[in-house]
Design a protein around this motif. Structure first.
Motif, PDB file in Angstrom:
ATOM      1  N   LEU A   4       0.812  -1.536  -0.189  1.00 28.47           N
ATOM      2  CA  LEU A   4       0.165  -0.193  -0.335  1.00 28.47           C
ATOM      3  C   LEU A   4       0.724   1.302   0.231  1.00 28.47           C
ATOM      4  CD1 LEU A   4      -1.368  -1.843   2.730  1.00 28.47           C
ATOM      5  CD2 LEU A   4      -2.665  -0.873   1.420  1.00 28.47           C
ATOM      6  N   ARG A   5       0.204   2.608  -0.959  1.00 32.47           N
ATOM      7  CA  ARG A   5       0.474   3.047  -0.235  1.00 32.47           C
ATOM      8  C   ARG A   5      -0.080   4.581   0.438  1.00 32.47           C
ATOM      9  NH1 ARG A   5      -2.512   6.126  -3.506  1.00 32.47           N
ATOM     10  NH2 ARG A   5      -2.571   5.814  -5.017  1.00 32.47           N
ATOM     11  N   PHE A   6       1.082   5.440   1.079  1.00 34.83           N
ATOM     12  CA  PHE A   6      -0.233   6.969   1.586  1.00 34.83           C
ATOM     13  C   PHE A   6       0.353   7.622   0.777  1.00 34.83           C
ATOM     14  CE2 PHE A   6       0.736  10.789   4.974  1.00 34.83           C
ATOM     15  CZ  PHE A   6      -0.916  10.845   4.425  1.00 34.83           C
ATOM     16  N   ALA A   7      -0.831   8.617  -0.149  1.00 35.63           N
ATOM     17  CA  ALA A   7       0.628   9.824  -1.259  1.00 35.63           C
ATOM     18  C   ALA A   7       0.657  10.427  -0.710  1.00 35.63           C
ATOM     19  CB  ALA A   7      -0.046   9.153  -2.894  1.00 35.63           C
ATOM     20  N   PRO A   8       0.621  11.645  -0.011  1.00 32.78           N
ATOM     21  CA  PRO A   8       0.478  13.416   0.176  1.00 32.78           C
ATOM     22  C   PRO A   8       1.284  13.989  -0.993  1.00 32.78           C
ATOM     23  CG  PRO A   8       2.076  12.245   2.491  1.00 32.78           C
ATOM     24  CD  PRO A   8       1.718  11.159   1.350  1.00 32.78           C
ATOM     25  N   SER A   9       0.850  15.453  -0.998  1.00 34.03           N
ATOM     26  CA  SER A   9       1.731  16.323  -2.313  1.00 34.03           C
ATOM     27  C   SER A   9       2.025  17.524  -0.553  1.00 34.03           C
ATOM     28  CB  SER A   9       0.911  16.960  -2.178  1.00 34.03           C
ATOM     29  OG  SER A   9       0.157  16.044  -3.482  1.00 34.03           O
ATOM     30  N   PRO A  10       3.571  17.419  -0.273  1.00 37.35           N
ATOM     31  CA  PRO A  10       3.932  17.817   0.414  1.00 37.35           C
ATOM     32  C   PRO A  10       3.747  19.478   0.550  1.00 37.35           C
ATOM     33  CG  PRO A  10       5.614  16.608  -0.543  1.00 37.35           C
ATOM     34  CD  PRO A  10       4.422  16.541  -1.092  1.00 37.35           C
ATOM     35  N   TYR A  40       5.602  10.683  -1.756  1.00 39.84           N
ATOM     36  CA  TYR A  40       6.254  12.203  -1.629  1.00 39.84           C
ATOM     37  C   TYR A  40       5.035  12.701  -3.133  1.00 39.84           C
ATOM     38  CZ  TYR A  40       7.282  12.485   3.210  1.00 39.84           C
ATOM     39  OH  TYR A  40       7.550  13.069   4.170  1.00 39.84           O
ATOM     40  N   ASP A  41       3.728  12.876  -3.322  1.00 38.38           N
ATOM     41  CA  ASP A  41       3.696  13.413  -4.651  1.00 38.38           C
ATOM     42  C   ASP A  41       4.233  14.764  -4.823  1.00 38.38           C
ATOM     43  OD1 ASP A  41       1.932  11.217  -4.495  1.00 38.38           O
ATOM     44  OD2 ASP A  41       0.071  11.835  -5.315  1.00 38.38           O
ATOM     45  N   ASP A  42       5.181  15.153  -5.009  1.00 41.04           N
ATOM     46  CA  ASP A  42       5.742  16.502  -5.149  1.00 41.04           C
ATOM     47  C   ASP A  42       5.917  17.340  -6.082  1.00 41.04           C
ATOM     48  OD1 ASP A  42       7.629  14.483  -5.503  1.00 41.04           O
ATOM     49  OD2 ASP A  42       8.957  15.083  -3.904  1.00 41.04           O
ATOM     50  N   LEU A 182       0.886  16.567 -13.785  1.00 44.22           N
ATOM     51  CA  LEU A 182      -0.194  16.360 -13.120  1.00 44.22           C
ATOM     52  C   LEU A 182      -0.284  15.265 -12.729  1.00 44.22           C
ATOM     53  CD1 LEU A 182      -1.826  18.480 -15.525  1.00 44.22           C
ATOM     54  CD2 LEU A 182      -2.872  18.509 -13.317  1.00 44.22           C
ATOM     55  N   TYR A 183      -1.023  15.484 -11.108  1.00 44.90           N
ATOM     56  CA  TYR A 183      -0.346  13.767 -10.092  1.00 44.90           C
ATOM     57  C   TYR A 183      -1.217  12.330 -10.829  1.00 44.90           C
ATOM     58  CZ  TYR A 183      -4.022  11.217  -7.311  1.00 44.90           C
ATOM     59  OH  TYR A 183      -4.420   9.987  -7.511  1.00 44.90           O
ATOM     60  N   THR A 184      -1.983  12.350 -11.930  1.00 42.48           N
ATOM     61  CA  THR A 184      -2.462  11.708 -12.054  1.00 42.48           C
ATOM     62  C   THR A 184      -1.695   9.920 -13.368  1.00 42.48           C
ATOM     63  OG1 THR A 184      -4.299  12.851 -13.544  1.00 42.48           O
ATOM     64  CG2 THR A 184      -4.374  11.013 -13.679  1.00 42.48           C
ATOM     65  N   PRO A 186       1.821  10.424 -12.710  1.00 43.37           N
ATOM     66  CA  PRO A 186       2.959   8.986 -12.623  1.00 43.37           C
ATOM     67  C   PRO A 186       2.933   8.494 -10.716  1.00 43.37           C
ATOM     68  CG  PRO A 186       3.526  12.322 -12.762  1.00 43.37           C
ATOM     69  CD  PRO A 186       1.490  11.553 -12.953  1.00 43.37           C
ATOM     70  N   SER A 187       1.173   8.673 -10.925  1.00 43.34           N
ATOM     71  CA  SER A 187       0.597   7.743  -9.503  1.00 43.34           C
ATOM     72  C   SER A 187       0.603   6.319 -10.665  1.00 43.34           C
ATOM     73  CB  SER A 187      -0.831   8.369  -9.283  1.00 43.34           C
ATOM     74  OG  SER A 187      -1.333   7.794  -8.046  1.00 43.34           O
ATOM     75  N   VAL A 188      -0.282   7.061 -11.326  1.00 45.04           N
ATOM     76  CA  VAL A 188      -0.258   5.401 -12.057  1.00 45.04           C
ATOM     77  C   VAL A 188       1.037   4.212 -12.285  1.00 45.04           C
ATOM     78  CG1 VAL A 188      -1.021   4.399 -14.257  1.00 45.04           C
ATOM     79  CG2 VAL A 188      -2.536   5.604 -12.948  1.00 45.04           C
ATOM     80  N   ILE A 200      -6.278   2.614  -1.148  1.00 47.95           N
ATOM     81  CA  ILE A 200      -6.587   3.000  -0.391  1.00 47.95           C
ATOM     82  C   ILE A 200      -6.675   4.592   0.081  1.00 47.95           C
ATOM     83  CG2 ILE A 200      -8.098   3.195   2.590  1.00 47.95           C
ATOM     84  CD1 ILE A 200      -6.846   0.619   2.629  1.00 47.95           C
ATOM     85  N   ARG A 201      -7.439   5.232  -0.447  1.00 49.90           N
ATOM     86  CA  ARG A 201      -7.753   6.631   0.221  1.00 49.90           C
ATOM     87  C   ARG A 201      -9.115   7.375  -0.052  1.00 49.90           C
ATOM     88  NH1 ARG A 201      -5.711   7.025  -6.878  1.00 49.90           N
ATOM     89  NH2 ARG A 201      -8.152   6.714  -7.566  1.00 49.90           N
ATOM     90  N   GLY A 202      -9.486   8.766  -0.534  1.00 48.98           N
ATOM     91  CA  GLY A 202     -10.798   9.373  -0.033  1.00 48.98           C
ATOM     92  C   GLY A 202     -11.331   9.422  -1.400  1.00 48.98           C
TER      93      GLY A 202
HETATM   94  N1  GLU Z   1      -1.063  13.048  -4.014  1.00 53.46           N
HETATM   95  C1  GLU Z   1      -2.789  12.421  -3.836  1.00 53.46           C
HETATM   96  C2  GLU Z   1      -3.819  13.391  -2.785  1.00 53.46           C
HETATM   97  O1  GLU Z   1      -2.827  13.469  -1.280  1.00 53.46           O
HETATM   98  C3  GLU Z   1      -2.913  10.987  -3.593  1.00 53.46           C
HETATM   99  C4  GLU Z   1      -4.325  10.244  -4.463  1.00 53.46           C
HETATM  100  C5  GLU Z   1      -4.320   8.784  -4.175  1.00 53.46           C
HETATM  101  O2  GLU Z   1      -3.808   8.349  -3.227  1.00 53.46           O
HETATM  102  O3  GLU Z   1      -4.244   8.839  -5.847  1.00 53.46           O
HETATM  103  O4  GLU Z   1      -4.584  13.372  -3.053  1.00 53.46           O
END
Ligand code: GLU
Length: 438
Positions: A4-10, A40-42, A182-184, A186-188, A200-202
């Motif tokens: 799993l990953r947690f992917a915050p933008s810093p 880190y989604d930076d 954009l984030y789309t 790189p995330s994939v 698992i995300r919002g």
């Molecule tokens: N950086 C995205 C956010 O914080 C990540 C979303 C995701 O988990 O794919 O909303």
């Protein structure tokens, strides 16, 4: 074994809602003996800051989350370039030259005609010659992913069966005019390469999931399982995303809350389990099940967190706090913990026991209190001393109930409330008790 990953933008601190996402991922990783990756989604280099990344890492650490691996998207641009090349080659990524203004005018026209404001794919009709001309004018392309215009279906582990017809969406821009991502995409790319099994995300990302499934397919990757949880709302019913303040994890830590109180509420809110304090992750991991999460928005109430914090302190054993307190001993802790809202409140009780206080003795209680001093039992004292003493004082004075106990409490502690005197008295000791009563 889930990965799993947690992917915050810093771009700032994380709040309780982000922490909930992190904790759900962490629980699943623990439950399955899997791996939790902090990513880190930076890619937005201008808004991303090292200090925010460090603060997020510190917040997660405080919450007891220890990532097995940490990745920065800003260090992986070569991977994204390669993926973009692949998508261009297969006709999935096409160059567009409209300016923001042109797109805006087009959207307004569509809305005026009661049409959905979806990108009309005009750029797909450009010939090589048209493109060369636009570029000669100095225009730089941005790049859109060509959606399949089919129904994307998946079984979301929280929301159940999902269907999204991508013909209802604009082809998403993956690369901006200045070449930034954009984030789309790189995330994939990362989800594929890191072997992410569960995202698992919002639920603000549900539509993204449909797009990302199509991109994953176009890149020949394996589609992960998705679980989109509902978002937290404040006690006023509004979303949390734009507000930070006391809702940030940093503020909670600085305000002296227990990390496990924050973890307990974040892990249990919006589930079918009752919200109760857990002293460590064990019970939360055992009880973790995505099926327990409700689709309805969960209400986060700071008062409930504070209440949970107090309940947690009331049950913590001495060993769980001794290092953080740095003073006192077990008997002290057991005596005062039931009266704490925050751990730092213990300091005042320690002062009352070991330091100087101003005894409060009303004029009409003066002789009662000083008479009581004369019948203080000899040491050693233990938890029975209070009863032995007050039984004797009761007999001698004829007082009972509040008349008997309150003047003694006020004289011994200077306060009209507090922990059981049976526990406090032996900690205060005979000499101090005698001085205060006299
Ligand atoms: N950086 C995205 C956010 O914080 C990540 C979303 C995701 O988990 O794919 O909303």
């Amino acid at each position: 074994m889930a990965i799993l990953r947690f992917a915050p933008s810093p771009t700032g601190r994380i709040h309780i809602g982000n922490a909930r996402t992190a904790i759900l991922n962490w629980l699943m990783a623990q439950k399955t003996g899997g791996q939790f990756i902090l990513r880190y989604d930076d890619t937005d280099v201008a808004r991303s800051k090292t200090e925010h990344a460090e603060a997020i890492a510190a917040d997660l650490d405080w919450l007891g989350i220890k990532p097995a691996r940490v990745e920065y998207q800003s260090k992986r641009f070569d991977k994204y370039h390669a993926a973009a090349e692949k998508l261009r080659a297969s006709g999935h990524l096409y160059a567009c030259y409209e300016s923001a203004d042109e797109l805006d005018r087009r959207r307004k026209r569509q809305l005026a005609r009661h049409q959905p404001p979806i990108y009309d794919r005009a750029a797909l009709r450009l010939t090589a010659g048209d493109r060369a001309m636009l570029e000669a004018e100095g225009r730089k392309p941005h790049w859109r992913f060509k959606l399949d215009h089919a129904t994307v279906e998946w079984t979301d582990l929280i929301r159940g069966s999902q269907h999204i017809d991508t013909a209802t969406l604009s082809d998403p821009v993956l690369i901006r005019e200045d070449g930034s991502y954009l984030y789309t995409l790189p995330s994939v790319v990362d989800d594929i390469e890191f072997g992410i099994t569960h995202v698992i995300r919002g639920e603000d990302h549900v539509v993204n999931a449909a797009v990302q499934i199509e991109i994953t397919r176009a890149l020949g990757g394996t589609i992960p399982a998705y679980a989109h949880h509902s978002l937290l709302i404040g006690s006023d019913g509004a979303g949390l995303s734009k507000r930070l303040g006391s809702l940030s994890i940093g503020a909670m830590r600085e305000n002296g809350l227990e990390a496990m109180a924050v973890v307990s509420i974040a892990a249990l809110l919006g589930t079918s389990d009752s919200i109760h304090p857990c002293a460590d992750y064990t019970e939360l991991v055992e009880g973790f099940d995505l099926a327990k999460l409700s689709r309805a928005p969960a209400r986060f109430d700071e008062a409930e967190l504070n209440h949970l914090n107090a309940k947690l302190l009331h049950m913590l054993p001495w060993n769980a706090v001794r290092n953080r307190l740095g003073y006192g001993r077990e008997a002290f802790w057991l005596a005062v913990r039931g009266n704490l809202e925050k751990l730092s409140d213990a300091r005042a009780w320690h002062e009352i026991i070991t330091g100087k206080i101003t005894p409060v003795i009303a004029a009409e209680d003066r002789s009662f209190v000083s008479d009581a001093a004369t019948s203080l039992p000899a040491e050693p004292w233990d938890s029975t001393t209070w009863k032995t003493w007050t039984d004797a004082v009761k007999l001698a004075s004829g007082r009972k109930g509040k008349q008997l106990f309150m003047p003694l409490r006020l004289a011994l502690t200077g306060l009209d409330h507090g922990p059981e005197l049976a526990a406090l008295l032996p900690l205060i000791g005979r000499q101090k008790a005698m001085d205060r009563l006299a």
